[in-house]
Scaffold this motif. Structure first.
Motif, short mmCIF file in Angstrom:
data_model
loop_
_atom_site.label_atom_id
_atom_site.label_comp_id
_atom_site.label_asym_id
_atom_site.label_seq_id
_atom_site.Cartn_x
_atom_site.Cartn_y
_atom_site.Cartn_z
N VAL A 1 25.82 -39.27 13.16
CA VAL A 1 24.69 -40.20 13.12
C VAL A 1 23.44 -39.50 13.68
O VAL A 1 22.36 -39.57 13.08
CB VAL A 1 25.00 -41.49 13.92
CG1 VAL A 1 23.76 -42.37 14.03
CG2 VAL A 1 26.12 -42.27 13.25
N LEU B 1 22.85 -36.28 13.80
CA LEU B 1 22.45 -35.22 12.88
C LEU B 1 21.64 -35.81 11.72
O LEU B 1 20.59 -35.27 11.34
CB LEU B 1 23.70 -34.51 12.35
CG LEU B 1 23.44 -33.32 11.42
CD1 LEU B 1 22.77 -32.19 12.19
CD2 LEU B 1 24.74 -32.82 10.79
N ALA B 2 22.11 -36.95 11.17
CA ALA B 2 21.40 -37.58 10.06
C ALA B 2 19.99 -37.97 10.48
O ALA B 2 19.04 -37.82 9.72
CB ALA B 2 22.16 -38.80 9.56
N VAL B 3 19.84 -38.46 11.72
CA VAL B 3 18.52 -38.86 12.20
C VAL B 3 17.65 -37.62 12.38
O VAL B 3 16.48 -37.60 11.98
CB VAL B 3 18.63 -39.65 13.52
CG1 VAL B 3 17.26 -39.88 14.12
CG2 VAL B 3 19.33 -40.97 13.27
N ILE C 1 17.90 -34.54 10.94
CA ILE C 1 17.44 -33.88 9.73
C ILE C 1 16.80 -34.86 8.77
O ILE C 1 16.48 -34.51 7.64
CB ILE C 1 18.57 -33.08 9.01
CG1 ILE C 1 19.72 -34.00 8.63
CG2 ILE C 1 19.05 -31.93 9.86
CD1 ILE C 1 20.82 -33.28 7.89
N ASP C 2 16.61 -36.11 9.21
CA ASP C 2 15.73 -37.03 8.50
C ASP C 2 16.24 -37.42 7.12
O ASP C 2 15.53 -37.34 6.13
CB ASP C 2 14.36 -36.34 8.31
CG ASP C 2 13.27 -37.30 8.73
OD1 ASP C 2 13.61 -38.40 9.18
OD2 ASP C 2 12.09 -36.95 8.59
N ILE C 3 17.48 -37.83 7.04
CA ILE C 3 18.02 -38.24 5.74
C ILE C 3 17.87 -39.75 5.58
O ILE C 3 18.24 -40.49 6.46
CB ILE C 3 19.49 -37.81 5.60
CG1 ILE C 3 19.51 -36.34 5.25
CG2 ILE C 3 20.17 -38.62 4.55
CD1 ILE C 3 20.86 -35.73 5.23
N ILE D 1 25.53 -37.68 4.68
CA ILE D 1 24.60 -36.56 4.87
C ILE D 1 24.69 -35.59 3.70
O ILE D 1 23.67 -35.20 3.10
CB ILE D 1 24.91 -35.81 6.20
CG1 ILE D 1 24.61 -36.73 7.38
CG2 ILE D 1 24.09 -34.52 6.30
CD1 ILE D 1 24.90 -36.11 8.72
N ALA E 1 23.09 -37.09 0.55
CA ALA E 1 21.62 -37.10 0.55
C ALA E 1 21.07 -35.69 0.36
O ALA E 1 20.02 -35.50 -0.25
CB ALA E 1 21.11 -37.71 1.85
N ALA F 1 21.96 -44.60 10.69
CA ALA F 1 21.01 -43.49 10.64
C ALA F 1 19.78 -43.87 9.82
O ALA F 1 18.65 -43.64 10.25
CB ALA F 1 21.68 -42.25 10.06
N ILE G 1 15.80 -44.13 11.12
CA ILE G 1 14.71 -43.38 10.50
C ILE G 1 13.61 -44.32 10.02
O ILE G 1 12.42 -44.08 10.24
CB ILE G 1 15.25 -42.51 9.35
CG1 ILE G 1 16.12 -41.38 9.92
CG2 ILE G 1 14.11 -41.93 8.52
CD1 ILE G 1 16.96 -40.67 8.91
N ARG H 1 11.66 -45.49 12.97
CA ARG H 1 10.84 -44.45 13.58
C ARG H 1 9.52 -44.28 12.82
O ARG H 1 8.48 -44.07 13.40
CB ARG H 1 11.61 -43.14 13.59
CG ARG H 1 11.01 -42.11 14.53
CD ARG H 1 11.94 -40.95 14.71
NE ARG H 1 12.11 -40.21 13.47
CZ ARG H 1 12.95 -39.20 13.32
NH1 ARG H 1 13.72 -38.83 14.32
NH2 ARG H 1 13.04 -38.55 12.19
#
Lengths: 111, 281
Positions: free
Chosen positions: A103, A105-107, A109-111, B88, B91, B213, B217, B220
């Motif tokens: 979770v 890592l996903a945040v 690297i902005d996926i 991940i 994507a 996640a 994002i 943010r």
């Protein structure tokens, strides 16, 4: 299996607190926004969230509720991690850490 | 926002919450078309609201399901490692793949799952019946089904295949933005032999983490429309809490039939998307 019951009991409490708190905050904010004029419906920057709540902006209250909602599943992973650690269940300590790591890592690297 | 729109959002969210809680889905498949097609919101604000809705549906339903023991916490967390990794990877490679063909491929997977759900009988094994890999990692779990008062104690088969399929499910949700719950439930139910009620409840428990996640994002960057997202989250929460009570009056067999029909509908949506006739799912 006593550990299953304990796990369920603790996680149930975490989820319940999260649901009640976010529902109350979002509901209160939405109802207040009907009756109060002079605020915009726009997103409040997270940095100024607390100040906006103190100034009585109901939208900031809705946002706080949304943040509590998002924090709930995160808190539930951390709670499980703590319980697995207390039980010295090393495989599931690792599994919880992998979930947290993915979770994050996903945040990052902005996926 | 006028009052009619607000009521419309709440209604869409309520339906999504009830269905999501019953079937272990996030409800994005209802919320996104509902907000964009029926109420005219833009795609980005609809996705933001839907992410909040998925977390609301997951958390709202799981409160009750965890309490009743339907959720297999260990199995859920094990599969979460694969769904988050898959999301991940999905994507990352999404830009290199043709979305239209993927949607059609996905429709094929859904049709196969629907066929299985509608025609096959559920198989459940007691933990001691299982050999081999089930003994390497014990994921067995017990709950009491209030419909007939029976205690159900089941073992989980083929967790390695389940992990692989969850990686695919996570990948698809990363690629297409949908498909978390609709794949996880058949995988747990058909492949891993988890009873339907436990499979939907465990899927419910997991989807909040899959959406996490994305939600962080969106927050943010401030891509969230607070009133829209707030109304959606509130409606879904109320719907999910209500829906999680309905499960007690529903049998596993009827759940499988409802799920199979929903799978057929989602497959149809995916074909339309693949043919370029529908942009909103």
């Amino acid at each position: 299996m006593p550990s299953q019951e304990r796990m369920n009991r603790v996680i149930h409490k975490v989820l319940l607190v999260g649901v009640v708190a976010s529902m109350t905050l979002i509901g209160a904010g939405l109802i207040l926004s009907i009756f109060s004029d002079g605020h915009s419906d726009d997103w409040v920057e997270l940095g100024s969230l607390w100040g906006s709540i103190m100034q009585g902006n109901p939208i900031a209250l809705v946002e706080l509720g949304l943040l509590v909602l998002i924090a709930t599943p995160l808190l539930r992973i951390i709670t499980a991690l703590v319980l697995f650690t207390a039980e010295r269940d090393y495989r599931f300590i690792l599994i919880s850490l992998v979930v947290l790591g993915m979770v994050s890592l996903a945040v990052i690297i902005d996926i | 926002m006028d009052a009619m729109t607000a009521v419309g959002i709440l209604l869409v969210a309520l339906v999504a919450g009830v269905l999501g809680a019953l079937l272990g889905l996030g409800g994005g498949i209802i919320v996104i078309p509902g907000l964009t097609l029926a109420l005219g919101f833009g795609m980005q604000e609809a996705i933001g609201a839907s992410l909040m809705g998925v977390i609301a549906s997951s958390t709202g339903a799981a409160v009750r399901y965890v309490h009743q023991g339907y959720v297999n916490v260990r199995l859920g967390m094990l599969l979460e490692t694969a769904t988050t990794t898959g999301a991940i990877l999905g994507a990352l490679v999404a830009v290199y793949l043709d979305q239209d063909w993927l949607a059609i491929l996905f429709a094929g997977v859904l049709l196969y799952s629907a066929y299985h759900m509608l025609t096959k009988r559920e198989r459940v094994y007691r933990p001691e019946e299982l050999q081999g890999e089930a003994q390497v990692l014990d994921l067995s779990c017990t709950y009491v089904d209030p419909k007939d008062g029976q205690e159900v104690c089941y073992g989980v088969r083929r967790y390695r295949t389940g992990l692989l399929a969850s990686l695919g499910a996570g990948g698809l949700s990363g690629l297409l933005g949908v498909g978390g719950g609709v794949i996880k439930v058949p995988v747990m139910n058909a492949c891993m032999c988890v009873p339907m009620k436990a499979a939907t409840a465990t899927s419910n428990f997991m989807i909040g983490v899959t959406a996490l996640a994305g939600a962080i994002i969106y927050v943010r960057y401030g891509y969230i429309e607070p009133v829209l997202a707030g109304l959606t989250a509130l409606g879904v929460l109320v719907g999910a809490v209500a829906g999680s009570r309905l499960v007690n009056y529903t049998g596993g067999r009827s759940l499988r039939i409802i799920f199979g029909v929903v799978l057929l509908l989602v497959a149809m949506l995916m074909v339309l998307k693949g043919l370029g006739l529908l942009e909103v799912v």
